[in-house]
Structures are given as C-alpha cells and as structure tokens.
Design an enzyme around this catalytic site. Sequence first.
Site, PDB file in Angstrom:
ATOM      1  N   ASP A 217       0.838   2.698   0.954  1.00  0.00           N
ATOM      2  CA  ASP A 217       0.786   2.417   2.389  1.00  0.00           C
ATOM      3  C   ASP A 217       1.477   1.073   2.582  1.00  0.00           C
ATOM      4  OD1 ASP A 217       0.154   2.429   5.077  1.00  0.00           O
ATOM      5  OD2 ASP A 217      -1.859   1.622   4.775  1.00  0.00           O
TER       6      ASP A 217
ATOM      7  N   GLU B   6       4.155   6.181   2.909  1.00  0.00           N
ATOM      8  CA  GLU B   6       3.998   6.492   4.335  1.00  0.00           C
ATOM      9  C   GLU B   6       5.205   5.972   5.113  1.00  0.00           C
ATOM     10  OE1 GLU B   6       0.115   6.923   6.155  1.00  0.00           O
ATOM     11  OE2 GLU B   6       0.704   5.380   7.600  1.00  0.00           O
TER      12      GLU B   6
ATOM     13  N   ASP C  24      -6.829  -0.270   3.783  1.00  0.00           N
ATOM     14  CA  ASP C  24      -5.437  -0.066   3.346  1.00  0.00           C
ATOM     15  C   ASP C  24      -5.404   0.774   2.068  1.00  0.00           C
ATOM     16  OD1 ASP C  24      -3.995  -2.620   4.914  1.00  0.00           O
ATOM     17  OD2 ASP C  24      -6.073  -2.921   4.304  1.00  0.00           O
TER      18      ASP C  24
END
EC number: 3.1.21.10
Lengths: 172, 172
Positions: free
Chosen positions: A8, A69, A142
């Site tokens: 991420d 992502e 996260d």
Amino acid sequence: MVRVLGIDPGLTRCGVGVVEGVPGRLGKLIAYHVVRSEPDEDISQRLLNLDRSLAELVALHQPESVAVERVFSQHNARTVMGTAQASGVAILAGARAGLPVQTYTPSEVKAAVTGSGAADKKQVTAMVTRLLRLDAPPKPADAADAIAIAICHIWRGGTRAKLEAAVRRGYR
Amino acid sequence: MVRVLGIDPGLTRCGVGVVEGVPGRLGKLIAYHVVRSEPDEDISQRLLNLDRSLAELVALHQPESVAVERVFSQHNARTVMGTAQASGVAILAGARAGLPVQTYTPSEVKAAVTGSGAADKKQVTAMVTRLLRLDAPPKPADAADAIAIAICHIWRGGTRAKLEAAVRRGYR
C-alpha cells in the site's frame, strides 16, 4: 500455493503485507511491516529509504509476485504526488527483483476481501482478520490494507488461472 | 565548475540533459538523451527500463548533482500519475548514486533560463540554444526541458552559494 507481497504505497507510511494462499481458501499471514519516513526529510532520502526497505523485505520473504495498490488523482491533492512517487518506487522494487508486478484499484481490493468495492477501512480490516484467522486485527491500518492487496492478488490470480485453464480445455 | 544532470520526468519520454558550468556564465552542453518506453508496455517494465537507463547515464556522465522537474496534479490527469511515478524513479536514481538531488517547479526552470516563469516551450528551447551556444536547438523538446533544468540548477546553486558566502562574511 503462492506467496504474495502486497504494498500500500505511501511516503510517510508504506504498508507491506506478505500472504501465502490458494484462491478461494483462507490464507496464511507470513509477515507485515510499515516503512516510515518523516515529512520534513529530504524527498530523495525518503525514496531511497523506501527503496532499500522494500528490497530487504523482498529478499527476506521471497515472494513469487508483488501486488501494488493503484494511486488516483482524486486522492488528497497535497499528498497524492508523494504517494504516486512512492508507488513508482514500489513497482520498481518488484521489477528489480525479477518478479511479476500487478496493480489493483482500491475498489478491486475492497471488493475482493469484503464483496463490496465501497467498503470502509474498518470492514477491510475485519475481513482481513477473519480471512487469515488472526487473533487480533493487524495494526496500523496501512498494514491491513497491504495485506488485503496481497489477498486480492491471490484470489484474482485464481480467477485468471481458472479462465486460462477453461480456455485450454476448449472453451475458446 | 559543476556538472549537473537534469531530468524532465516522463514514462513515454523522459528527457535527460548534462550541463557543465558556473553561475551567471554561459554553460557547456555535455550530452542529452531521451529515455523512451511504449504506452502498451507493462508499467513495471517501463519503470525498470527508466531506472536502468538513468543509472547508466549517471555512471557514464558522472554528474556532481541531479536536478528533477517537479510534477503537479493540474497536469493532464490521464498521464500525471505515470509522470509522478517516473519522477520518483528519477529522484531515486540520483539518491542511489549518492548524489544530492534538487527539485524545481516548471516556473522556476522557465524563469531561470528566460526571465519569465510563464515562458512557452519555444522560448525555453531558444534560450537553451543561446545559453549553451549550440548550432541548432536540441531535439526533441523533452531534451531541451531537461537541459533547462540543469542550467536552472547551476544558476540557482550559484545564488545559494553566494548567499551562504555572504552569511559567512558576517551578514547575519
């Protein structure tokens, strides 16, 4: 069984989650980590720190593929450029290790783990905890997102593999 | 005398210009180059190609510092994320070589070489040609922009050096 390292991307906090699994089954959490840097640090040092940390994590966990992502411009305009730069470094980390790298939109990731592309962070964290049979939700958030990206890749990879197998069996 | 490698980041075309000079004087163009990749190629292969090409150019030309143009979100929304990812890889290329990396806004670069932050590409190319006493304008325009970034860094670095010298002489 496939081992995936999910990322991420972010400059201040970049989540990394390593998951092992097969499509459609509960997976196994191998490790998770958050790479941090300070906003007042020099951008080149922040990206260098991220690059080195990701290279170490890839070397340590030996994933078969990397999933990152995708970043969109509708995000917070003040931080989106840093996030996009971090995503470039994240994709590069996989490519430099000779691994296949796949990107997924936030809604693809949410839909893969919760069934809804509009799910919120809490739902994603709850489903990640359930799908990997963890005693407690991974912290910080996260890390949960990075783990969800890895799960998304395992499941989606399965769909692709099934489709390809079907094609090979003669459904052309 | 300082040698600067300027980078105008981009995925499809990334301009690189190497300039040697001292602040306030006409400089010397050492080399320029455009790193290209195809839009239908995989993003991870495009970033890997850019990373390798920049590492080679840094090793070949041995600059003392790297200057990269800053990317803003008001740019073309369809390509801005790729440009930002490329800029992350560009900044990283300098940092990994152990070089100081500075970023400049497009208007800082235009103002440094033309005197106006609102100058157009033609003016920038014309001034780059004049400031480096070239027989013909560098082509393509991406290269001219990268050369302008290097010139901007040499001149601005000079201003900074003079200010620091003034401070050392007692103007606190």
